[in-house]
Design a protein around this motif. Structure first.
Motif, mmCIF file in Angstrom:
data_model
loop_
_atom_site.group_PDB
_atom_site.id
_atom_site.type_symbol
_atom_site.label_atom_id
_atom_site.label_comp_id
_atom_site.label_asym_id
_atom_site.label_seq_id
_atom_site.Cartn_x
_atom_site.Cartn_y
_atom_site.Cartn_z
ATOM 1 N N TYR A 196 7.023 38.055 -16.143
ATOM 2 C CA TYR A 196 5.706 38.088 -16.778
ATOM 3 C C TYR A 196 5.758 38.518 -18.244
ATOM 4 C CZ TYR A 196 4.355 37.446 -12.035
ATOM 5 O OH TYR A 196 4.245 36.940 -10.775
ATOM 6 N N ARG A 197 6.939 38.547 -18.795
ATOM 7 C CA ARG A 197 7.099 38.978 -20.184
ATOM 8 C C ARG A 197 6.294 38.100 -21.140
ATOM 9 N NH1 ARG A 197 12.683 41.004 -21.562
ATOM 10 N NH2 ARG A 197 11.751 42.802 -20.596
ATOM 11 N N ASP A 198 6.178 36.805 -20.839
ATOM 12 C CA ASP A 198 5.471 35.873 -21.726
ATOM 13 C C ASP A 198 4.038 35.592 -21.298
ATOM 14 O OD1 ASP A 198 7.756 35.600 -23.272
ATOM 15 O OD2 ASP A 198 8.511 33.949 -22.066
ATOM 16 N N MET A 199 3.583 36.195 -20.202
ATOM 17 C CA MET A 199 2.215 35.943 -19.742
ATOM 18 C C MET A 199 1.231 36.507 -20.766
ATOM 19 S SD MET A 199 0.211 37.153 -16.274
ATOM 20 C CE MET A 199 0.298 38.887 -16.666
ATOM 21 N N PRO A 200 0.276 35.704 -21.211
ATOM 22 C CA PRO A 200 -0.730 36.232 -22.131
ATOM 23 C C PRO A 200 -1.563 37.334 -21.462
ATOM 24 C CG PRO A 200 -0.790 33.835 -22.086
ATOM 25 C CD PRO A 200 0.089 34.271 -20.956
ATOM 26 N N ILE A 201 -1.685 38.456 -22.151
ATOM 27 C CA ILE A 201 -2.523 39.558 -21.698
ATOM 28 C C ILE A 201 -3.542 39.811 -22.799
ATOM 29 C CG2 ILE A 201 -2.650 41.984 -21.030
ATOM 30 C CD1 ILE A 201 0.255 41.746 -20.038
ATOM 31 N N ILE A 202 -4.797 39.561 -22.467
ATOM 32 C CA ILE A 202 -5.879 39.721 -23.440
ATOM 33 C C ILE A 202 -6.683 40.958 -23.050
ATOM 34 C CG2 ILE A 202 -7.943 38.686 -24.449
ATOM 35 C CD1 ILE A 202 -6.671 35.930 -23.695
ATOM 36 N N MET A 203 -6.654 41.950 -23.930
ATOM 37 C CA MET A 203 -7.453 43.146 -23.697
ATOM 38 C C MET A 203 -8.922 42.765 -23.895
ATOM 39 S SD MET A 203 -5.622 45.868 -23.064
ATOM 40 C CE MET A 203 -4.016 46.592 -23.271
ATOM 41 N N LEU A 204 -9.737 43.152 -22.948
ATOM 42 C CA LEU A 204 -11.170 42.862 -22.978
ATOM 43 C C LEU A 204 -11.859 44.217 -22.819
ATOM 44 C CD1 LEU A 204 -13.225 40.504 -22.972
ATOM 45 C CD2 LEU A 204 -13.064 40.515 -20.490
ATOM 46 N N SER A 205 -12.248 44.819 -23.944
ATOM 47 C CA SER A 205 -12.684 46.202 -23.894
ATOM 48 C C SER A 205 -13.895 46.476 -24.776
ATOM 49 C CB SER A 205 -11.534 47.108 -24.334
ATOM 50 O OG SER A 205 -11.934 48.463 -24.333
ATOM 51 N N PRO A 212 3.752 25.929 -23.004
ATOM 52 C CA PRO A 212 4.810 25.520 -22.067
ATOM 53 C C PRO A 212 5.126 26.594 -21.021
ATOM 54 C CG PRO A 212 5.426 24.979 -24.329
ATOM 55 C CD PRO A 212 4.168 25.790 -24.401
ATOM 56 N N ALA A 213 5.110 27.871 -21.408
ATOM 57 C CA ALA A 213 5.416 28.944 -20.459
ATOM 58 C C ALA A 213 4.391 28.992 -19.333
ATOM 59 C CB ALA A 213 5.469 30.286 -21.183
ATOM 60 N N VAL A 214 3.124 28.790 -19.657
ATOM 61 C CA VAL A 214 2.068 28.809 -18.640
ATOM 62 C C VAL A 214 2.210 27.596 -17.727
ATOM 63 C CG1 VAL A 214 -0.427 28.611 -18.282
ATOM 64 C CG2 VAL A 214 0.471 30.225 -19.972
ATOM 65 N N ARG A 215 2.498 26.441 -18.297
ATOM 66 C CA ARG A 215 2.684 25.241 -17.461
ATOM 67 C C ARG A 215 3.874 25.418 -16.519
ATOM 68 N NH1 ARG A 215 0.661 22.910 -22.221
ATOM 69 N NH2 ARG A 215 2.685 22.564 -23.166
ATOM 70 N N GLU A 216 4.929 26.050 -17.002
ATOM 71 C CA GLU A 216 6.109 26.296 -16.171
ATOM 72 C C GLU A 216 5.775 27.262 -15.031
ATOM 73 O OE1 GLU A 216 9.858 26.341 -14.541
ATOM 74 O OE2 GLU A 216 9.053 24.953 -16.033
ATOM 75 N N ARG A 217 5.023 28.325 -15.309
ATOM 76 C CA ARG A 217 4.643 29.285 -14.283
ATOM 77 C C ARG A 217 3.777 28.594 -13.220
ATOM 78 N NH1 ARG A 217 2.963 32.484 -17.255
ATOM 79 N NH2 ARG A 217 4.234 34.246 -17.487
ATOM 80 N N ALA A 218 2.876 27.726 -13.645
ATOM 81 C CA ALA A 218 2.021 27.005 -12.701
ATOM 82 C C ALA A 218 2.861 26.086 -11.812
ATOM 83 C CB ALA A 218 0.957 26.216 -13.442
ATOM 84 N N ALA A 219 3.840 25.427 -12.396
ATOM 85 C CA ALA A 219 4.721 24.545 -11.626
ATOM 86 C C ALA A 219 5.540 25.350 -10.615
ATOM 87 C CB ALA A 219 5.635 23.767 -12.564
ATOM 88 N N GLN A 220 6.031 26.504 -11.022
ATOM 89 C CA GLN A 220 6.795 27.363 -10.107
ATOM 90 C C GLN A 220 5.911 27.869 -8.969
ATOM 91 O OE1 GLN A 220 8.358 30.379 -12.709
ATOM 92 N NE2 GLN A 220 10.088 29.123 -13.353
#
Length: 146
Positions: free
Chosen positions: A75-84, A124-132
């Motif tokens: 999950y190192r490349d997973m986008p994390i958006i702070m919503l605060s 590309p990282a998100v598409r790869e995670r979805a494929a996995q």
């Protein structure tokens, strides 16, 4: 390709529901958690493509969650958006130092939220995670049939 998965972590049921309804209209599957430990469990169980993360949470704050998730190679490349609701420069810098990708201040504009989420899901990282994730589900289904 299957729908992207977004994990929404906020202690407010109202905020979770608003974000969920907003993103579901965009054909995005939403998983929610109301506290820090539930958020970490949801990351492991659901393998989200993106996380929207509040800072002030019971049981573990958003900064710590972000740091824990970033230590996991998957999950190192997973986008994390702070919503605060915290909009100070210190809060934004601390979010960045914790590993957040972006910071959106509440109250947020739903159009801005959708645009930001879609921009971060189109990588590309998100598409790869979805494929996995899809391959993993198909494997589990095959094993159940046997």
């Amino acid at each position: 390709m299957e729908e992207p998965v977004v994990l929404v972590v906020d202690d407010s049921p109202t905020v979770r529901k608003i974000v969920q309804l907003t993103l579901q209209r965009e054909r995005i599957r939403v998983v929610t958690a109301g506290d820090g430990l539930s958020a970490l469990a949801a990351v492991a169980d659901e393998q989200p493509d993106l996380m929207l993360l509040d800072i002030m949470l019971p049981r573990m704050d958003g900064y710590n969650i972000c740091q824990v998730v970033r230590k996991n190679l998957a999950y190192r490349d997973m986008p994390i958006i702070m919503l605060s609701g915290r909009d100070g420069i210190f809060d934004k810098m601390r979010g960045k130092l914790s590993g957040s990708t972006e910071y959106i201040t509440k109250p947020f504009d739903s159009t801005e939220l959708v645009q930001t989420v879609k921009r971060h899901l189109d990588t590309p990282a998100v598409r790869e995670r979805a494929a996995q994730r899809m391959a993993s589900r198909q494997q589990r289904l095959r094993l159940r049939r046997v």
